[in-house]
Design an enzyme around this catalytic site. Structure first.
Site, PDB file in Angstrom:
ATOM      1  N   CYS A   1       0.862  -1.188   0.000  1.00 36.70           N
ATOM      2  CA  CYS A   1       0.000   0.000   0.000  1.00 36.70           C
ATOM      3  C   CYS A   1       0.897   1.236   0.000  1.00 36.70           C
ATOM      4  O   CYS A   1       1.635   1.447   0.973  1.00 36.70           O
ATOM      5  CB  CYS A   1      -0.900  -0.007   1.239  1.00 36.70           C
ATOM      6  SG  CYS A   1      -1.966   1.445   1.324  1.00 36.70           S
TER       7      CYS A   1
ATOM      8  N   GLY B   1      -1.231   2.546  -7.257  1.00 40.37           N
ATOM      9  CA  GLY B   1      -1.937   2.802  -8.510  1.00 40.37           C
ATOM     10  C   GLY B   1      -1.332   3.960  -9.283  1.00 40.37           C
ATOM     11  O   GLY B   1      -1.228   3.913 -10.513  1.00 40.37           O
TER      12      GLY B   1
ATOM     13  N   CYS C   1      -4.462   6.382  -4.506  1.00 41.25           N
ATOM     14  CA  CYS C   1      -3.872   5.032  -4.450  1.00 41.25           C
ATOM     15  C   CYS C   1      -2.415   5.178  -4.869  1.00 41.25           C
ATOM     16  O   CYS C   1      -2.137   5.508  -6.031  1.00 41.25           O
ATOM     17  CB  CYS C   1      -4.624   4.094  -5.387  1.00 41.25           C
ATOM     18  SG  CYS C   1      -3.952   2.422  -5.425  1.00 41.25           S
TER      19      CYS C   1
ATOM     20  N   GLU D   1     -10.373   0.739  -6.113  1.00 45.62           N
ATOM     21  CA  GLU D   1      -9.395  -0.180  -5.518  1.00 45.62           C
ATOM     22  C   GLU D   1      -9.960  -1.579  -5.270  1.00 45.62           C
ATOM     23  O   GLU D   1     -11.106  -1.731  -4.820  1.00 45.62           O
ATOM     24  CB  GLU D   1      -8.891   0.384  -4.178  1.00 45.62           C
ATOM     25  CG  GLU D   1      -7.903   1.504  -4.329  1.00 45.62           C
ATOM     26  CD  GLU D   1      -7.085   1.718  -3.073  1.00 45.62           C
ATOM     27  OE1 GLU D   1      -6.759   0.720  -2.388  1.00 45.62           O
ATOM     28  OE2 GLU D   1      -6.781   2.880  -2.773  1.00 45.62           O
TER      29      GLU D   1
ATOM     30  N   HIS E   1      -2.639  -3.978 -11.107  1.00 44.33           N
ATOM     31  CA  HIS E   1      -3.330  -2.755 -11.545  1.00 44.33           C
ATOM     32  C   HIS E   1      -3.708  -2.871 -13.022  1.00 44.33           C
ATOM     33  O   HIS E   1      -2.894  -3.345 -13.834  1.00 44.33           O
ATOM     34  CB  HIS E   1      -2.423  -1.532 -11.347  1.00 44.33           C
ATOM     35  CG  HIS E   1      -2.122  -1.261  -9.911  1.00 44.33           C
ATOM     36  ND1 HIS E   1      -2.912  -0.465  -9.113  1.00 44.33           N
ATOM     37  CD2 HIS E   1      -1.140  -1.749  -9.094  1.00 44.33           C
ATOM     38  CE1 HIS E   1      -2.420  -0.439  -7.885  1.00 44.33           C
ATOM     39  NE2 HIS E   1      -1.351  -1.216  -7.845  1.00 44.33           N
TER      40      HIS E   1
END
Ligand SMILES: N[C@H](CCC[C@H](N)C(=O)O)C(=O)O
Length: 281
Positions: free
Chosen positions: A75, A227, A224, A215, A166
């Site tokens: 994350c 991302g 994100c 997400e 992703h």
């Protein structure tokens, strides 16, 4: 149970410190705890739960759980908050800081002014472009311009992993995108055996993009980090931007560079919201 609420560009997390506190949770508690604590009405509220743990191979270990209880590999917004937390708690003061994650041991640099952490630069490591490692049922390496069909419409995507998967789709303008329908449909699409995060990207210039994200395991969020990194890699692979890009997210801007060393560098803030005591009633 004491907790700290933090956020990185509006992507928000409940932090449990299992280095300072001696509370004994068992590993199987965390998915259920994440669902409970992250609930916006019945809980504290958050996009995820982050657990601060000791590490045998790094300065500390970060485990992240999405609000649905699933445990992703990494994350980006969370690890910047994590770095600020363990520095401010005096748990770790090494520079650079090494954090063990599901995506490997990552190196972080803190920008400190007058004793305050102003921002964090994360070396996110190398992007993963092999279809079988992302994973995506796709052809080639990288997976670029592959088509995916959701509710009768076809979209071309590029797939990139930053440790977590992703699916990046370029859009001309967001007004024609049915985000709330297409996002979840792609998240759970059979082309992605472990589901996927979904980023919709508008190219503003060779050094700036705008991103909307749905997400995996959390739904629409204000930002994100992984991302944003994956989206810059995808933009470069598609010859749409240079290697240093400002990513405009609903929650604020992230600064991303895909270095010539093939590492992706992400720089941005990590902030506190409040501390509290979960009564669990
Ligand atoms: N939902 C993501 C994990 C959180 C990533 C995001 N919050 C970030 O800042 O990178 C996944 O299941 O892969």
């Amino acid at each position: 149970m004491e907790f700290t609420k933090m956020q990185g560009l509006g992507n928000d997390f409940v932090f449990l410190d299992r280095i300072s506190s001696s509370a004994e949770d068992s590993a199987e508690d965390y998915p259920q705890l994440a669902r409970k604590l992250c609930h916006r009405q019945f809980g504290i509220g958050g996009d995820g739960l982050i657990v601060v743990l000791p590490s045998k191979v790094a300065d500390a270990r970060m485990r992240i759980f999405n609000s649905d209880g699933s445990e992703p590999e990494m994350c980006g917004n969370g690890i910047r908050c994590f770095a600020r937390y363990i520095y401010d708690q005096g748990l770790i003061i090494s520079d650079p800081m090494l954090v063990e994650t599901g995506a490997g041991i990552l190196k972080l640099k803190l920008f400190i002014k007058e004793g305050q952490v102003q921002g964090v630069q994360v070396d996110m490591g190398e992007p993963i472009l092999r279809a079988d490692l992302i994973p995506v049922l796709g052809e080639g390496e990288p997976v670029i311009g592959q088509s995916i069909e959701v509710s009768g419409e076809k979209y071309l995507f590029t797939a990139v992993s930053m440790g977590n998967p992703h699916c990046i789709i370029f859009v001309e303008d967001f007004s024609s995108l049915d985000f709330e329908r297409v996002g979840p449909a792609i998240e759970k699409h059979s082309l992605f055996p472990r589901k996927t995060n979904v980023e919709f990207i508008q190219i503003n210039s060779p050094r700036e993009i705008t991103m909307k994200v749905w997400e995996r395991g959390a739904g629409p969020t204000l930002a994100c980090g992984t991302g944003a990194c994956a989206s810059v890699v995808a933009s470069i692979l598609n010859n749409r931007t240079e290697r240093i890009v400002t990513v405009q997210l609903p929650g604020g801007d992230l600064f991303i560079e895909w270095g010539l060393d093939n590492h992706v560098y992400m720089t941005g803030p990590g902030n506190y919201v409040f501390k509290g005591n979960w009564l669990g009633l």
